[in-house]
Scaffold this motif. Sequence first.
Motif, PDB file in Angstrom:
ATOM      1  N   THR A  80       0.851  -1.221   0.227  1.00 15.67           N
ATOM      2  CA  THR A  80       0.136   0.032  -0.005  1.00 15.67           C
ATOM      3  C   THR A  80       0.698   1.240   0.096  1.00 15.67           C
ATOM      4  OG1 THR A  80      -1.814  -1.062   1.096  1.00 15.67           O
ATOM      5  CG2 THR A  80      -1.914   1.020   1.397  1.00 15.67           C
ATOM      6  N   LYS A  81       1.923   1.298   0.812  1.00 11.90           N
ATOM      7  CA  LYS A  81       2.760   2.426   0.608  1.00 11.90           C
ATOM      8  C   LYS A  81       3.565   2.580  -0.575  1.00 11.90           C
ATOM      9  CE  LYS A  81       3.619   2.020   5.873  1.00 11.90           C
ATOM     10  NZ  LYS A  81       4.904   1.513   6.903  1.00 11.90           N
ATOM     11  N   TYR A  82       3.955   1.444  -1.028  1.00 10.87           N
ATOM     12  CA  TYR A  82       4.396   1.319  -2.412  1.00 10.87           C
ATOM     13  C   TYR A  82       3.596   1.999  -3.403  1.00 10.87           C
ATOM     14  CZ  TYR A  82       5.744  -0.671  -6.806  1.00 10.87           C
ATOM     15  OH  TYR A  82       6.186  -0.920  -8.194  1.00 10.87           O
ATOM     16  N   TYR A  83       2.293   1.619  -3.786  1.00  9.23           N
ATOM     17  CA  TYR A  83       1.790   2.112  -4.591  1.00  9.23           C
ATOM     18  C   TYR A  83       1.381   3.656  -4.414  1.00  9.23           C
ATOM     19  CZ  TYR A  83       0.031  -1.988  -6.896  1.00  9.23           C
ATOM     20  OH  TYR A  83      -0.398  -3.216  -7.934  1.00  9.23           O
ATOM     21  N   GLU A  84       1.201   4.072  -3.023  1.00  7.59           N
ATOM     22  CA  GLU A  84       0.950   5.593  -2.997  1.00  7.59           C
ATOM     23  C   GLU A  84       2.437   6.167  -3.413  1.00  7.59           C
ATOM     24  OE1 GLU A  84      -0.025   8.845   0.688  1.00  7.59           O
ATOM     25  OE2 GLU A  84       0.258   6.622   1.224  1.00  7.59           O
ATOM     26  N   GLN A  85       3.306   5.791  -3.276  1.00  5.57           N
ATOM     27  CA  GLN A  85       4.725   6.291  -3.725  1.00  5.57           C
ATOM     28  C   GLN A  85       4.782   6.456  -5.085  1.00  5.57           C
ATOM     29  OE1 GLN A  85       6.800   8.146  -2.350  1.00  5.57           O
ATOM     30  NE2 GLN A  85       5.959   7.973  -0.396  1.00  5.57           N
ATOM     31  N   VAL A  86       4.283   5.336  -5.544  1.00  9.19           N
ATOM     32  CA  VAL A  86       4.454   5.070  -7.243  1.00  9.19           C
ATOM     33  C   VAL A  86       3.549   6.222  -7.957  1.00  9.19           C
ATOM     34  CG1 VAL A  86       3.717   3.515  -9.114  1.00  9.19           C
ATOM     35  CG2 VAL A  86       5.525   2.843  -7.371  1.00  9.19           C
ATOM     36  N   VAL A  87       2.338   6.227  -7.509  1.00  5.04           N
ATOM     37  CA  VAL A  87       1.192   6.983  -8.004  1.00  5.04           C
ATOM     38  C   VAL A  87       1.495   8.600  -7.839  1.00  5.04           C
ATOM     39  CG1 VAL A  87      -1.111   7.951  -7.659  1.00  5.04           C
ATOM     40  CG2 VAL A  87      -0.789   5.390  -7.641  1.00  5.04           C
ATOM     41  N   LYS A  88       2.078   9.012  -6.809  1.00  5.78           N
ATOM     42  CA  LYS A  88       2.490  10.243  -6.541  1.00  5.78           C
ATOM     43  C   LYS A  88       3.763  10.561  -7.500  1.00  5.78           C
ATOM     44  CE  LYS A  88       1.264  10.921  -1.809  1.00  5.78           C
ATOM     45  NZ  LYS A  88       1.534  11.016  -0.457  1.00  5.78           N
ATOM     46  N   SER A  89       4.629   9.476  -7.863  1.00  6.52           N
ATOM     47  CA  SER A  89       5.981   9.739  -8.577  1.00  6.52           C
ATOM     48  C   SER A  89       5.126  10.020 -10.024  1.00  6.52           C
ATOM     49  CB  SER A  89       6.671   8.571  -8.493  1.00  6.52           C
ATOM     50  OG  SER A  89       7.986   8.745  -9.121  1.00  6.52           O
ATOM     51  N   ILE A  90       4.134   9.171 -10.557  1.00 13.07           N
ATOM     52  CA  ILE A  90       3.723   9.559 -11.814  1.00 13.07           C
ATOM     53  C   ILE A  90       3.030  10.718 -12.075  1.00 13.07           C
ATOM     54  CG2 ILE A  90       2.084   8.434 -13.597  1.00 13.07           C
ATOM     55  CD1 ILE A  90       2.213   5.660 -12.096  1.00 13.07           C
ATOM     56  N   LEU A  91       2.324  11.162 -10.917  1.00 14.35           N
ATOM     57  CA  LEU A  91       1.612  12.412 -11.020  1.00 14.35           C
ATOM     58  C   LEU A  91       2.636  13.358 -10.979  1.00 14.35           C
ATOM     59  CD1 LEU A  91      -1.379  11.544  -8.706  1.00 14.35           C
ATOM     60  CD2 LEU A  91      -1.517  11.885 -11.325  1.00 14.35           C
ATOM     61  N   ARG A  92       3.645  13.522 -10.176  1.00 14.00           N
ATOM     62  CA  ARG A  92       4.563  14.566 -10.343  1.00 14.00           C
ATOM     63  C   ARG A  92       5.236  14.609 -11.663  1.00 14.00           C
ATOM     64  NH1 ARG A  92       6.743  12.226  -5.546  1.00 14.00           N
ATOM     65  NH2 ARG A  92       5.886  12.872  -3.826  1.00 14.00           N
ATOM     66  N   SER A  93       5.690  13.552 -12.165  1.00 18.96           N
ATOM     67  CA  SER A  93       6.376  13.431 -13.432  1.00 18.96           C
ATOM     68  C   SER A  93       5.662  14.119 -14.479  1.00 18.96           C
ATOM     69  CB  SER A  93       6.741  12.126 -13.923  1.00 18.96           C
ATOM     70  OG  SER A  93       5.566  11.292 -14.304  1.00 18.96           O
ATOM     71  N   LEU A  94       4.061  14.166 -14.365  1.00 20.02           N
ATOM     72  CA  LEU A  94       3.115  14.489 -15.376  1.00 20.02           C
ATOM     73  C   LEU A  94       2.862  16.082 -14.939  1.00 20.02           C
ATOM     74  CD1 LEU A  94       0.896  11.724 -15.961  1.00 20.02           C
ATOM     75  CD2 LEU A  94       2.542  12.420 -17.351  1.00 20.02           C
ATOM     76  N   GLY A  95       3.285  16.830 -13.943  1.00 17.49           N
ATOM     77  CA  GLY A  95       3.055  18.086 -13.428  1.00 17.49           C
ATOM     78  C   GLY A  95       1.827  18.203 -12.884  1.00 17.49           C
ATOM     79  N   VAL A  96       1.001  17.116 -12.192  1.00 18.84           N
ATOM     80  CA  VAL A  96      -0.140  17.234 -11.709  1.00 18.84           C
ATOM     81  C   VAL A  96       0.135  17.460 -10.270  1.00 18.84           C
ATOM     82  CG1 VAL A  96      -2.283  15.906 -11.049  1.00 18.84           C
ATOM     83  CG2 VAL A  96      -0.862  15.329 -13.257  1.00 18.84           C
ATOM     84  N   PRO A  97      -0.724  18.693  -9.954  1.00 21.40           N
ATOM     85  CA  PRO A  97      -0.598  19.043  -8.440  1.00 21.40           C
ATOM     86  C   PRO A  97      -1.191  18.153  -7.308  1.00 21.40           C
ATOM     87  CG  PRO A  97      -2.410  20.434  -9.579  1.00 21.40           C
ATOM     88  CD  PRO A  97      -1.552  19.562 -10.737  1.00 21.40           C
ATOM     89  N   LEU A  98      -0.153  17.762  -6.433  1.00 22.62           N
ATOM     90  CA  LEU A  98      -0.952  16.639  -5.517  1.00 22.62           C
ATOM     91  C   LEU A  98      -1.623  17.208  -4.422  1.00 22.62           C
ATOM     92  CD1 LEU A  98       2.471  14.306  -5.133  1.00 22.62           C
ATOM     93  CD2 LEU A  98       0.715  14.081  -6.407  1.00 22.62           C
ATOM     94  N   GLU A  99      -1.498  18.633  -4.248  1.00 24.04           N
ATOM     95  CA  GLU A  99      -2.471  18.980  -3.070  1.00 24.04           C
ATOM     96  C   GLU A  99      -3.771  19.032  -3.408  1.00 24.04           C
ATOM     97  OE1 GLU A  99      -0.791  22.519  -5.626  1.00 24.04           O
ATOM     98  OE2 GLU A  99       0.260  20.576  -4.712  1.00 24.04           O
ATOM     99  N   LYS A 100      -4.197  18.889  -4.362  1.00 26.55           N
ATOM    100  CA  LYS A 100      -5.419  18.615  -4.795  1.00 26.55           C
ATOM    101  C   LYS A 100      -6.280  17.354  -4.733  1.00 26.55           C
ATOM    102  CE  LYS A 100      -5.570  22.844  -7.880  1.00 26.55           C
ATOM    103  NZ  LYS A 100      -6.104  23.368  -9.207  1.00 26.55           N
ATOM    104  N   LEU A 101      -5.259  16.456  -4.402  1.00 31.25           N
ATOM    105  CA  LEU A 101      -5.580  15.191  -4.448  1.00 31.25           C
ATOM    106  C   LEU A 101      -5.950  14.393  -3.109  1.00 31.25           C
ATOM    107  CD1 LEU A 101      -3.290  13.561  -7.141  1.00 31.25           C
ATOM    108  CD2 LEU A 101      -5.952  13.639  -7.344  1.00 31.25           C
TER     109      LEU A 101
END
Length: 393
Positions: free
Chosen positions: A92-113
Amino acid sequence: MAQTPEQKFELITRNLGEVLGADQLKATLAERDIKLYWGTAPTGRVHIAYFVPMVKLADYLQAGCHVKILLADIHAFLDNMKAPIELVQARTKYYEQVVKSILRSLGVPLEKLEFVVGSSYELSREFSMDNYKLAALVTEHDAKKAGSEVVKQVASPALSGLLYPGMQALDEEYLGVDAQFGGIDQRKIFTFAEKYLPMLGYSKRIHLMNSMVPGLNGSKMSASDPNSKIDLLDTKKEVQNKIKKAYCELGVVEGNGVLAFAKNVLFPTSELRTGHAEFVVLRPEQYGGNTVYTDYASLESDFAEEKVHPGDLKSSVAAAINTLLDPIREHFESAEMQQLLLEAYPPPAAKPKAVKQKKKHNKRPDAVDAEAKAEAGAEVKAVEEQLANTNLD
């Protein structure tokens, strides 16, 4: 600039495979922005097809939606033990890190999630009671049918697989959303939810579905089939080798996993990252040099007309994928992330080597028996002599 409800509807629904509840979506947008969730069960290693829902999440955020990401840890365990209970927490922790990493690489702001772990509410008294109520309403046929495209199918299925669809339906209520987003393979669970949630007195939700990304072999990309997918942490060489082996016949578009990668991953991510879609087919000058494509339809047309060679397409797709994965690989190079990866996916335990029994060849059975008796007699005699020489005073 403020968007109209019509513009938001267009952004929310563009490039989707299907929408259930379009009228309900329009009516809600006329009054307010919608709340939706996308869920993922932390089972196998995350593969590159995860870029597809991530691109769509960017659309939802741009449309003003409040987006929740559900890390469905209980579901991962229920799905025929795809994730053993002792590994679920680390995965679960690994998936959270991966999803955040993908979104950061695409320039998606994480604070809205908003990230939510399923067990934070699925083990509550209220959720459990609703789960029991569903169990009293749902037939075995409906539960099995609902999970047939998502839950792993085996000859003798466990009861846990039948609970999976009902829990996913209840997630819509307990996450407090207007809509659920997922792959089109979730359709049967979505229609299951539309049927049974109202029986508990809960409202029917909107369902948004993206098309599935074919794997390298032309079938569905699956975390359990290493030959169908590219892992996000594959090395550059591994990516090149997998693409090289992928099905990609000259002029054949149908079932072409390499073209599907370009269509579903490379063009959309390019547009999100740079503001315009672009894919470059790399070729030596003697073969015409590089060709820049700004839309998938042109690439598909040229490939169908054999203007693009499979070898050039494969090497170009591999290069583009490696560029896409570089920041994610970099994020997981730290000692902390390497330790998390080891805890989530420990290497299989080595099997103990079998000890071979010494065989006595080319001897008659009676000779072997006589030899064994002689050895036993010698051992008895040695013990007798030892006892005789022992001082018992």
